[in-house]
Design a protein around this motif. Sequence first.
Motif, PDB file in Angstrom:
ATOM      1  N   THR A  93       0.842  -1.191   0.000  1.00 11.95           N
ATOM      2  CA  THR A  93       0.000   0.000   0.000  1.00 11.95           C
ATOM      3  C   THR A  93       0.877   1.240   0.000  1.00 11.95           C
ATOM      4  O   THR A  93       1.768   1.382   0.843  1.00 11.95           O
ATOM      5  CB  THR A  93      -0.924   0.030   1.232  1.00 11.95           C
ATOM      6  N   LEU A  94       0.636   2.136  -0.959  1.00 15.52           N
ATOM      7  CA  LEU A  94       1.339   3.413  -1.021  1.00 15.52           C
ATOM      8  C   LEU A  94       0.332   4.540  -0.779  1.00 15.52           C
ATOM      9  O   LEU A  94      -0.739   4.562  -1.397  1.00 15.52           O
ATOM     10  CB  LEU A  94       1.988   3.612  -2.389  1.00 15.52           C
ATOM     11  N   LYS A  95       0.665   5.443   0.091  1.00 13.10           N
ATOM     12  CA  LYS A  95      -0.190   6.605   0.324  1.00 13.10           C
ATOM     13  C   LYS A  95       0.272   7.740  -0.582  1.00 13.10           C
ATOM     14  O   LYS A  95       1.437   8.120  -0.569  1.00 13.10           O
ATOM     15  CB  LYS A  95      -0.126   7.043   1.792  1.00 13.10           C
ATOM     16  N   LEU A  96      -0.662   8.262  -1.373  1.00 13.12           N
ATOM     17  CA  LEU A  96      -0.327   9.284  -2.363  1.00 13.12           C
ATOM     18  C   LEU A  96      -0.841  10.655  -1.928  1.00 13.12           C
ATOM     19  O   LEU A  96      -1.896  10.769  -1.302  1.00 13.12           O
ATOM     20  CB  LEU A  96      -0.926   8.927  -3.719  1.00 13.12           C
ATOM     21  N   ALA A  97      -0.079  11.670  -2.300  1.00  7.94           N
ATOM     22  CA  ALA A  97      -0.468  13.058  -2.051  1.00  7.94           C
ATOM     23  C   ALA A  97      -0.600  13.784  -3.390  1.00  7.94           C
ATOM     24  O   ALA A  97       0.096  13.459  -4.363  1.00  7.94           O
ATOM     25  CB  ALA A  97       0.577  13.750  -1.178  1.00  7.94           C
ATOM     26  N   LYS A  98      -1.503  14.745  -3.461  1.00  8.59           N
ATOM     27  CA  LYS A  98      -1.761  15.438  -4.719  1.00  8.59           C
ATOM     28  C   LYS A  98      -0.605  16.376  -5.073  1.00  8.59           C
ATOM     29  O   LYS A  98      -0.081  17.099  -4.212  1.00  8.59           O
ATOM     30  CB  LYS A  98      -3.054  16.235  -4.617  1.00  8.59           C
ATOM     31  N   ASN A  99      -0.212  16.367  -6.332  1.00  6.46           N
ATOM     32  CA  ASN A  99       0.815  17.279  -6.831  1.00  6.46           C
ATOM     33  C   ASN A  99       0.201  18.634  -7.191  1.00  6.46           C
ATOM     34  O   ASN A  99      -1.019  18.728  -7.401  1.00  6.46           O
ATOM     35  CB  ASN A  99       1.485  16.694  -8.084  1.00  6.46           C
ATOM     36  N   PRO A 100       1.011  19.676  -7.309  1.00  4.17           N
ATOM     37  CA  PRO A 100       0.487  20.969  -7.765  1.00  4.17           C
ATOM     38  C   PRO A 100      -0.093  20.838  -9.171  1.00  4.17           C
ATOM     39  O   PRO A 100       0.428  20.084 -10.004  1.00  4.17           O
ATOM     40  CB  PRO A 100       1.729  21.873  -7.772  1.00  4.17           C
ATOM     41  N   ASP A 101      -1.168  21.549  -9.445  1.00  4.90           N
ATOM     42  CA  ASP A 101      -1.758  21.598 -10.785  1.00  4.90           C
ATOM     43  C   ASP A 101      -1.061  22.728 -11.535  1.00  4.90           C
ATOM     44  O   ASP A 101      -1.444  23.902 -11.444  1.00  4.90           O
ATOM     45  CB  ASP A 101      -3.264  21.855 -10.680  1.00  4.90           C
ATOM     46  N   ILE A 102      -0.013  22.380 -12.279  1.00  9.71           N
ATOM     47  CA  ILE A 102       0.870  23.394 -12.860  1.00  9.71           C
ATOM     48  C   ILE A 102       0.120  24.339 -13.783  1.00  9.71           C
ATOM     49  O   ILE A 102       0.214  25.569 -13.649  1.00  9.71           O
ATOM     50  CB  ILE A 102       2.032  22.714 -13.616  1.00  9.71           C
ATOM     51  N   ILE A 103      -0.660  23.802 -14.717  1.00  7.86           N
ATOM     52  CA  ILE A 103      -1.303  24.650 -15.712  1.00  7.86           C
ATOM     53  C   ILE A 103      -2.341  25.568 -15.074  1.00  7.86           C
ATOM     54  O   ILE A 103      -2.472  26.740 -15.454  1.00  7.86           O
ATOM     55  CB  ILE A 103      -1.920  23.788 -16.837  1.00  7.86           C
TER      56      ILE A 103
END
Length: 422
Positions: free
Chosen positions: A308-318
């Motif tokens: 199990t990997l816990k993911l975090a949201k990346n910046p929305d560049i555009i």
Amino acid sequence: MSTLLGKRILLGISAGIAAYKSAQLARLLKKAGAEVRVVMTEGAQAFITPLTLQALSGETVRTSLLDPEAEAGMGHIELARWAELILVAPGTADLMARLAHGHADDLLTTLCLASDAERVMAPAMNQAMWRHPATQRNARQLEDDGWRLLGPDAGDQACGDIGPGRMLEPETILESLLAVTSSLFAPSRATADARGLTIVITAGPTREAIDPVRYLSNHSSGKMGYALAEAAVRRGATVKLISGPVSLDTPPGVERLDVESAQEMFEASRRLAEQSDVFIGCAAVADYRVEHVAEHKLKKTAERDDLTLKLAKNPDIIAEIAALDRRIRPFVVGFAAETRDLEAYARDKLLRKGLDMIVANDVSQEGLGFGADHNAALLLWRDDDRSPGRRELPAQTKQTLASAVFEAILERLTASHETPSS
């Protein structure tokens, strides 16, 4: 929209069943205001008669290099000098092979070698012939030699097969020519109508580390972003390319900044966007990253069959670039790679993120999109929030498509009354 008014187009027709479409193409070119002269190979005359093309073009159709009357004054050289654009439609596998290897054994191939005109081809052949490694090598060689390839399209074929190889419809070929008219008929190949503009382009994938040896990524090759950078620099722009990890050479004249993760791409984009006139977000940026990157390589254990990997949201560049203060905000172009409901998702992204234009690709189509050398696009832009402008660009090489996309960006930039930075 650009125009073909007064443009001198030499229409070359080779020996394929798609030659029947060339009659309609000649009619459409004339209707668009072009001067059209037709050259047919010997085999093409088995599919459609010269008399038909003469009636539609209003000019005598040339069929032979060894015509004593026409060649009394070196007619093939005069014809080569007359043409501003050589458009070969259909372009068979045989003709592609002969041109790729520099043959000049009939009138059409001789003209192609003897002319300095821009050259465009709409390939047409059986799907197996198009896919054959020899044809693909020839296609790449023709592009290296300066040809623009439009298509081929995919679908039902006259032989009963289904797949890529159909010649684009005449209306689609005409639309493609209109989309890139200014670059096709510029005084030189290195036009400078984008001089004074600074263009920032993101390209390729990002990699989000899981541990020191593993990462999350996607199938983006970076080819489309690199082709856009090349197209922009040819038009005289200053181009800064923010690239994820790809196996591509930097286009001549382009300043390249290599990054790895989405966060690194965001920081570089935020820094350079304020100094640019146009920001093109072509990269396939990971939406999420691993929240806690392992310090050492994760080991497979006998006790567990899952991880199990816990993911975090990346910046929305555009979206972040589009939200900049109008005093420093560039003209913002986004990309949307979709597998279904292409136009609906692209329209939503255009308006929701406040973009000026979006380039949408259906990456579920065979032979198009990620990793491929060809692509098609749907362009949408904001005339107003209720009714975005729209233009379809058919399947073609990414280099040719990039020229058409950049042409549209320049059109919309002018229409939006943006001022190039000094």
